[in-house]
Design a protein around this motif. Structure first.
Motif, short mmCIF file in Angstrom:
data_model
loop_
_atom_site.label_atom_id
_atom_site.label_comp_id
_atom_site.label_asym_id
_atom_site.label_seq_id
_atom_site.Cartn_x
_atom_site.Cartn_y
_atom_site.Cartn_z
N GLN A 296 0.82 -1.23 0.00
CA GLN A 296 0.00 0.00 0.00
C GLN A 296 0.85 1.26 0.00
OE1 GLN A 296 -2.46 -0.29 3.50
NE2 GLN A 296 -3.92 -1.69 2.56
N LEU A 297 2.16 1.10 0.15
CA LEU A 297 3.02 2.29 0.22
C LEU A 297 3.29 2.82 -1.19
CD1 LEU A 297 5.78 1.26 2.81
CD2 LEU A 297 3.89 2.88 3.14
N PRO A 298 3.38 4.16 -1.31
CA PRO A 298 3.79 4.70 -2.61
C PRO A 298 5.20 4.22 -2.98
CG PRO A 298 3.63 6.46 -0.95
CD PRO A 298 3.10 5.20 -0.32
N ARG A 299 5.47 4.12 -4.26
CA ARG A 299 6.75 3.59 -4.75
C ARG A 299 7.96 4.32 -4.14
NH1 ARG A 299 7.44 1.00 -9.65
NH2 ARG A 299 5.37 1.70 -10.29
N GLU A 300 7.86 5.68 -4.05
CA GLU A 300 9.01 6.45 -3.53
C GLU A 300 9.26 6.12 -2.05
OE1 GLU A 300 5.99 9.16 -4.03
OE2 GLU A 300 6.00 7.40 -5.33
N ALA A 301 8.20 5.84 -1.32
CA ALA A 301 8.36 5.51 0.10
C ALA A 301 9.08 4.17 0.23
CB ALA A 301 7.00 5.45 0.79
N ARG A 302 8.69 3.22 -0.60
CA ARG A 302 9.35 1.90 -0.55
C ARG A 302 10.81 2.04 -0.92
NH1 ARG A 302 4.49 -0.74 -3.39
NH2 ARG A 302 5.67 -0.13 -5.20
N ALA A 303 11.09 2.87 -1.94
CA ALA A 303 12.48 3.06 -2.39
C ALA A 303 13.31 3.69 -1.27
CB ALA A 303 12.52 3.93 -3.64
N TRP A 304 12.70 4.63 -0.53
CA TRP A 304 13.44 5.29 0.56
C TRP A 304 13.74 4.29 1.68
CZ3 TRP A 304 12.11 7.02 5.72
CH2 TRP A 304 13.07 7.86 6.27
N LEU A 305 12.77 3.46 2.01
CA LEU A 305 12.99 2.46 3.07
C LEU A 305 14.04 1.43 2.64
CD1 LEU A 305 9.30 1.91 4.24
CD2 LEU A 305 11.11 3.12 5.49
N GLU A 306 14.02 1.07 1.34
CA GLU A 306 15.02 0.10 0.85
C GLU A 306 16.42 0.70 0.91
OE1 GLU A 306 13.19 -0.98 -2.83
OE2 GLU A 306 11.82 -2.37 -1.79
N GLU A 307 16.50 2.01 0.64
CA GLU A 307 17.81 2.69 0.74
C GLU A 307 18.30 2.65 2.19
OE1 GLU A 307 17.67 6.85 -0.38
OE2 GLU A 307 19.68 7.18 0.45
N LEU A 308 17.39 2.86 3.14
CA LEU A 308 17.77 2.78 4.56
C LEU A 308 18.30 1.39 4.89
CD1 LEU A 308 15.05 4.42 6.86
CD2 LEU A 308 17.06 5.44 5.82
N GLU A 309 17.59 0.38 4.45
CA GLU A 309 18.00 -1.00 4.75
C GLU A 309 19.40 -1.25 4.20
OE1 GLU A 309 14.82 -3.38 2.99
OE2 GLU A 309 14.01 -3.68 5.01
N HIS A 310 19.63 -0.79 2.99
CA HIS A 310 20.91 -0.99 2.32
C HIS A 310 22.03 -0.26 3.08
CE1 HIS A 310 23.71 -1.69 -0.88
NE2 HIS A 310 23.98 -0.39 -0.94
N LYS A 311 21.79 1.01 3.39
CA LYS A 311 22.85 1.81 4.03
C LYS A 311 23.07 1.44 5.49
CE LYS A 311 23.02 5.70 0.94
NZ LYS A 311 22.41 6.97 0.58
N LEU A 312 22.02 1.00 6.18
CA LEU A 312 22.15 0.70 7.61
C LEU A 312 22.45 -0.77 7.86
CD1 LEU A 312 19.24 2.92 9.00
CD2 LEU A 312 21.68 3.49 8.84
N GLY A 313 22.27 -1.60 6.85
CA GLY A 313 22.63 -3.01 6.99
C GLY A 313 21.72 -3.79 7.91
N ALA A 314 20.45 -3.38 8.02
CA ALA A 314 19.47 -4.12 8.83
C ALA A 314 18.10 -3.95 8.18
CB ALA A 314 19.45 -3.59 10.26
#
Ligand code: GTP
Ligand code: IMP
Ligand code: MG
Length: 341
Positions: A296-314
């Motif tokens: 249900q999340l907008p595409r940009e929101a998902r992309a931002w959360l995926e970037e967090l996961e990638h950069k924070l390693g969790a």
């Protein structure tokens, strides 16, 4: 032995109260334990009702949960007892005999201290002064107060028993990594360590007791009181962005800045986070308001959360999309983070 610990990753007020209340309602833990003291205020919105909590664990929303106050924590008797009575939870509240007690004299001592009140921007709730007395070994503990007699329990022993029997225990830490007395922006910090390790220590548990450690971040950074805040925005800009907030305990406006990856990375590493919760996503992406699934999340929101996961390693296991506990996306199951009991 499923112990799930929830800690803050910025300067407190990340929304730990809401995340813990959501987890308690959905995972129905056997116990919820709170660390810290009355300087920390949580706001919980559950089934349409708003609760402002300063002492009772936010997980009280699960009616079956025993509510523990850590022996390394501090209580203000008036605040604790009036809150517990108003919520009708006195019968399931347990305070350790070794929990420290904050008195009116501690509050007065802090409020009369210009360095603390004007310089540091303390909440003036007596917590630091009581910690001083504890270190000097003259603080009176919960066991010294007859009015607490019916609530006293060896909380460490009860938690050992629960964990060894495989029962779920949810632990709610307070403040955030960068307010730690040791690791934060000293002297603009609180009077305790705010890490996962310190929360376990306050309970008398060890590092290997933790099964899941969730570090909570708000989608932007807020801070109350003095001290550095990288990228701080003027209050007018915060109002314009819809990021303006006011403290739960003091009512002061919270200072705001955009999400800070460097601060977040260090908090994830220092807390040995297994996963991340991000609150207030609806304030960055209004279309995400009260979304309850990733899809249900907008595409940009998902992309931002995926970037967090990638950069924070969790992995991002929980996402807050509104004040109410119902407005939460929970990916714990797909990430293998549902407790096995
Ligand atoms: P401390 O223990 O003091 O660090 O507090 P806390 O981490 O429990 O946070 P606090 O409740 O003080 O502040 C968070 C604020 O954000 C509260 O007003 C919550 O109602 C609100 N909040 C939490 N999650 C969300 C969310 O996902 N969306 C929105 N819009 N508000 C949220
Ligand atoms: P004290 O712990 O009340 O002395 O406050 C010291 C600093 O920590 C001040 O900047 C407070 O605003 C901040 N602080 C203490 N507890 C909290 C909290 O729960 N949330 C956010 N800031 C806090
Ligand atoms: Mg707060």
């Amino acid at each position: 032995m499923p112990l799930h610990l929830v800690v803050g990753g910025f300067f407190g007020d990340e929304g730990k109260g809401k995340i813990v209340a959501y987890l308690a309602a959905s995972q129905r833990p056997w116990a919820v334990a709170r660390t810290g003291a009355t300087n920390a205020g949580h706001t919980v919105v559950h089934r349409g009702r708003v609760y402002k909590l300063r002492a009772v664990p936010s997980g009280f929303v699960h009616p079956g949960a025993r509510l523990y106050i850590a022996r390394g924590a501090l209580v203000d008797l008036e605040v604790l007892l009036s809150e517990a009575r108003a919520l009708g939870v006195l019968d399931r509240l347990r305070v350790d005999p070794q929990t420290g007690v904050i008195t009116a004299e501690h509050v007065a001592r802090e409020r009369g201290d210009q360095h603390l009140m004007k310089g540091i921007g303390s909440t003036g709730t007596g917590v630091g002064a009581a910690m001083v007395d504890r270190v000097l070994r003259r603080l009176r503990l919960a066991r010294d107060y007859p009015e607490l007699k019916s609530l006293l329990a060896d909380t460490q022993a009860e938690l050992f028993e629960a964990l060894d029997a495989g029962r779920l225990v949810l632990v709610e830490a307070s403040q955030g990594y960068w307010l730690s007395l040791y690791h934060g922006t000293y002297p603009y910090v609180t009077s305790r360590d705010t890490t996962a390790a310190a929360a376990l220590s306050e309970l008398g548990l060890g590092p290997r007791d933790a099964w899941r450690i969730t570090v909570v971040f708000k989608a932007y950074v807020t801070r109350v009181g003095g001290g550095p805040l990288p990228g701080e925005l003027p209050h007018e800009k915060a109002l314009e962005l819809g990021w303006a907030e006011y403290g739960t305990v003091t009512g002061r406006p919270r200072r705001v800045a955009p999400f800070n990856m460097e601060l977040a990375w260090r908090a994830v590493r220092a807390n040995t986070a297994t996963d991340i919760a991000v609150t207030k996503l609806d304030k960055l992406f209004p279309e995400a308001r009260c979304a309850r699934s990733w899809g249900q999340l907008p595409r940009e929101a998902r992309a931002w959360l995926e970037e967090l996961e990638h950069k924070l390693g969790a992995p991002v296991s929980l996402v807050g999309t509104g004040e109410d506990t119902a407005c939460t996306i929970d990916r714990s199951g797909e990430l293998g983070l549902h407790p096995r009991r």
